[in-house]
Design an enzyme around this catalytic site. Structure first.
Site, short mmCIF file in Angstrom:
data_model
loop_
_atom_site.label_atom_id
_atom_site.label_comp_id
_atom_site.label_asym_id
_atom_site.label_seq_id
_atom_site.Cartn_x
_atom_site.Cartn_y
_atom_site.Cartn_z
N GLY A 89 89.05 10.29 56.12
CA GLY A 89 90.01 9.21 55.93
C GLY A 89 90.71 9.23 54.59
O GLY A 89 91.67 8.49 54.38
N PRO B 154 96.05 15.50 47.97
CA PRO B 154 97.39 16.02 47.66
C PRO B 154 97.57 17.46 48.11
O PRO B 154 96.73 18.32 47.84
CB PRO B 154 97.46 15.89 46.13
CG PRO B 154 96.54 14.75 45.82
CD PRO B 154 95.40 14.91 46.79
N LEU C 3 99.56 19.71 47.15
CA LEU C 3 99.73 20.65 46.04
C LEU C 3 98.76 20.28 44.93
O LEU C 3 98.76 19.14 44.46
CB LEU C 3 101.17 20.62 45.51
CG LEU C 3 101.48 21.53 44.32
CD1 LEU C 3 101.28 23.00 44.69
CD2 LEU C 3 102.91 21.30 43.82
N GLY D 149 94.94 24.82 40.21
CA GLY D 149 93.73 25.63 40.14
C GLY D 149 93.31 25.93 38.72
O GLY D 149 94.16 26.02 37.81
N ASP E 118 91.50 21.42 40.96
CA ASP E 118 90.46 22.20 41.63
C ASP E 118 89.58 22.88 40.60
O ASP E 118 90.06 23.71 39.81
CB ASP E 118 91.10 23.24 42.55
CG ASP E 118 90.06 24.04 43.32
OD1 ASP E 118 89.61 23.55 44.37
OD2 ASP E 118 89.68 25.14 42.86
N TYR F 125 83.17 28.48 37.08
CA TYR F 125 84.30 28.82 36.21
C TYR F 125 83.94 28.63 34.74
O TYR F 125 84.62 29.17 33.86
CB TYR F 125 85.52 27.97 36.53
CG TYR F 125 86.06 28.12 37.95
CD1 TYR F 125 85.66 29.17 38.77
CD2 TYR F 125 86.98 27.21 38.46
CE1 TYR F 125 86.14 29.30 40.07
CE2 TYR F 125 87.47 27.33 39.75
CZ TYR F 125 87.04 28.36 40.55
OH TYR F 125 87.53 28.47 41.83
N LYS G 61 82.71 22.87 43.11
CA LYS G 61 82.03 23.73 44.07
C LYS G 61 80.61 24.05 43.61
O LYS G 61 80.36 24.23 42.42
CB LYS G 61 82.81 25.04 44.26
CG LYS G 61 84.28 24.83 44.58
CD LYS G 61 85.05 26.13 44.66
CE LYS G 61 86.54 25.89 44.67
NZ LYS G 61 87.08 25.56 43.33
#
Length: 321
Positions: A11, A15, A17, A20, A45, A50, A79
């Site tokens: 729900g 966005p 776009l 990253g 993201d 990273y 992630k």
């Protein structure tokens, strides 16, 4: 400019776009995120692996204190890395990311890959044995997924999903879990358009995010012999038609298919340029032309580290039976 949302099966709006942060080094990623927010991005993201979430969190906190943007205005993704697949480690890893990003919740948490690596005290992201081979473990991704489901039920994350899976693996999760993934994040660009898989995801109520939408030409293991998406003559011709760049065309291609897209840069001019995709529409002929350059070429399969793992998604005729 308000970026349109893709409605997830939970729900929430995501966005279409985003920005990253892979390969955005410490010392520059914070400024890049601030630049992206100033341009108008509201979807960031991230990923634990990273190694830059703390700096991103600092940049977000500084932006919030300026009063221009509130936490609820942003869509934050992170992630779960492969050394934390043990169900006992999933929540702790998520909480560490929350601490780094200085937020009480994530909008989306993804299982970064379906396979697991050896958990180690040094927290090496690629733990290796004496023969320099990556040390695999074989925790089933469904067990990891169920721990992620618990994180969603606790309110630590609003939506959960997967990344770099195949359809067999997603079906396992749909059948064995209690929550259907909200998003599948995959490598996707004009040379790997994933038309069939995108349809599969949409048929199952799963949104798709395209990472490396420009072909990731600067990835560390790339070679000079590999194709360069942004040099494709078809993309260049279409870009010239609209007074745009091949990058604009590659990004717009995803958006017009309803695919969420997360281009990455640390250069302010390029960050701003990648956002300039709302003032033109590709024609049906243009879309067909872009589909026609597909080569099923994958640049980020992670095969150099994970091909030996039985849960690596890209084994031919994949099966666990």
């Amino acid at each position: 400019m308000s970026v349109p949302n893709v409605k997830l099966n939970t729900g929430y709006g995501m966005p279409i776009l985003g920005f990253g942060t892979w390969q955005s080094e410490k010392g520059v990623v914070g400024a890049a995120v601030k630049s992206a927010l100033n341009v108008g991005y509201r979807h960031i993201d991230c990923a634990w692996v990273y190694g830059n979430e703390k700096e991103i969190g600092d940049a977000l906190e500084e932006t919030f204190k300026e009063g221009k943007i509130k936490r609820e205005d942003l869509f934050l993704t992170s992630k779960l890395w492969n050394i934390f697949h043990d169900p006992e480690d999933v929540e702790d890893s998520l909480r560490e990311t929350l601490k780094f990003l200085q937020t009480d919740y994530l909008d989306l948490y993804l299982m970064h890959w379906p396979f697991s690596f050896f958990k180690n005290d040094n927290r090496d992201i690629l733990p290796k044995d004496g023969d320099d081979k990556v040390m695999n473990t074989y925790i089933h991704y469904l067990d990891t997924w169920k721990a992620m489901e618990n994180c969603q039920k606790k309110g630590l994350v609003r939506s959960i999903g997967v990344s770099n899976f195949n359809e067999y693996q997603i079906n396992k999760i749909i059948k064995g879990g209690s929550i259907v993934p909200a998003v599948h994040q995959i490598e996707c660009h004009p040379y790997l358009n994933e038309e069939t898989h995108i349809k599969y995801c949409k048929d199952n109520g799963i949104a798709v995010t395209a990472y490396a939408p420009l072909g990731s030409p600067k990835r560390p293991w790339g070679t000079a012999e590999e194709p360069v998406v942004l040099n494709d003559p078809v993309l260049k011709k279409i870009a010239d038609k609209y007074g745009k760049t091949p990058a604009h065309v590659a990004i717009k291609f995803q958006m017009q298919r309803g695919v969420i897209v997360i281009p990455k840069s640390v250069t302010p001019a390029r960050i701003s340029s990648n956002f300039e995709v709302f003032d033109f529409e590709l024609s049906n002929d243009d879309m067909d032309g872009i589909r026609g350059v597909n080569r099923n070429w994958r640049g980020l399969s992670f095969d150099w580290a994970a091909k030996s793992h039985k849960y690596w998604a890209y084994h031919p005729n994949y099966s666990e039976d």
